[in-house]
Write a protein that holds these residues in place. Structure first.
Motif, PDB file in Angstrom:
ATOM      1  N   ASP A  87      43.053 -14.457  49.965  1.00 46.63           N
ATOM      2  CA  ASP A  87      42.659 -13.053  50.050  1.00 46.63           C
ATOM      3  C   ASP A  87      42.731 -12.648  51.515  1.00 46.63           C
TER       4      ASP A  87
ATOM      5  N   ASP B 285      42.254  -9.802  52.936  1.00 55.19           N
ATOM      6  CA  ASP B 285      41.197  -8.891  53.391  1.00 55.19           C
ATOM      7  C   ASP B 285      39.959  -9.646  53.852  1.00 55.19           C
ATOM      8  N   THR B 286      39.582 -10.693  53.119  1.00 59.67           N
ATOM      9  CA  THR B 286      38.379 -11.460  53.467  1.00 59.67           C
ATOM     10  C   THR B 286      38.730 -12.774  54.178  1.00 59.67           C
ATOM     11  N   HIS B 287      40.016 -13.054  54.296  1.00 58.92           N
ATOM     12  CA  HIS B 287      40.526 -14.289  54.889  1.00 58.92           C
ATOM     13  C   HIS B 287      39.868 -15.508  54.228  1.00 58.92           C
ATOM     14  N   THR B 288      39.899 -15.503  52.902  1.00 62.40           N
ATOM     15  CA  THR B 288      39.328 -16.618  52.145  1.00 62.40           C
ATOM     16  C   THR B 288      40.397 -17.247  51.262  1.00 62.40           C
TER      17      THR B 288
ATOM     18  N   SER C 156      36.169 -22.249  46.340  1.00 61.98           N
ATOM     19  CA  SER C 156      36.341 -21.826  47.728  1.00 61.98           C
ATOM     20  C   SER C 156      36.668 -23.038  48.605  1.00 61.98           C
TER      21      SER C 156
ATOM     22  N   GLN D  83      37.688 -21.305  60.123  1.00 62.00           N
ATOM     23  CA  GLN D  83      36.287 -21.290  59.678  1.00 62.00           C
ATOM     24  C   GLN D  83      35.593 -22.602  60.039  1.00 62.00           C
TER      25      GLN D  83
END
Length: 191
Positions: free
Chosen positions: A5, A7-10, A17, A23
């Protein structure tokens, strides 16, 4: 199946997750955010997007913010000066053994050697070598043969600086990264 994603950089794999390289380094204190304001982080993010569009052949140069133009010029100068042959760029990847994800900036051939390149717009920092070492490992586990790593520092005067790393330096950086990953995983499970 890896999902990213932007937008959330996930990153998720099968709805689980998975931590990213940045991170992990940030959570374990290797990235000092006191030196990186929100503005600086956005500048880097927007430059990465501009480089991606440029490499896709879809960048309208007139649409590039004047603040980013010297950095993009530095990237173009790097390509012209070195004849770097880009094999790939900005592909989210997953390491199934070590359970981390990341998106290497670009990889390809520099002077007959396959390398991974990480783009930076700020000052040299010690953690950069650890970050690129993790990307180097991601490429290798995903069957992309690279033999080295280089950090490409793009400057606001349209110039660039290369910091090349040997295989032994990358392996040392990877050892530090895997130590951070181990601590990160332990903290997630126990704290």
């Amino acid at each position: 199946m890896l999902k990213f994603d932007s937008d959330t950089h996930t990153y998720t794999v099968d709805d689980k997750s998975i931590p990213s390289v940045t991170q992990i380094l940030s959570a374990e204190g290797l990235i000092n955010s006191n030196y990186a304001s929100e503005w600086h982080m956005l500048r880097g993010q927007y430059l990465h997007e501009a480089v991606k569009y440029y490499l896709d052949g879809a960048l309208d140069i007139c649409s590039v913010d004047p603040v980013l133009q010297p950095y993009l010029s530095a990237f173009q100068k790097f390509l012209d000066d070195t004849q770097f042959n880009v094999d790939g760029y900005e592909v989210p990847m997953y390491h199934p053994i070590y359970q981390y994800c990341g998106t290497p900036d670009l990889w390809g051939d520099l002077n007959g050697k396959k390398i991974v390149i990480d783009l930076k717009t700020g000052a040299v920092a010690n953690w950069h070598s650890i970050q690129i070492s993790a990307y180097y490992e991601l490429l290798k586990i995903n069957k992309i043969a690279v033999k080295g790593g280089t950090i490409l520092y793009l400057q606001d005067n349209g110039k660039y600086r290369l910091l090349s790393m040997s295989t032994s330096e990358l392996n040392r950086g990877l050892s530090v990264f895997l130590s951070c990953l181990t601590v990160h995983s332990w903290k997630k499970e126990n704290l």
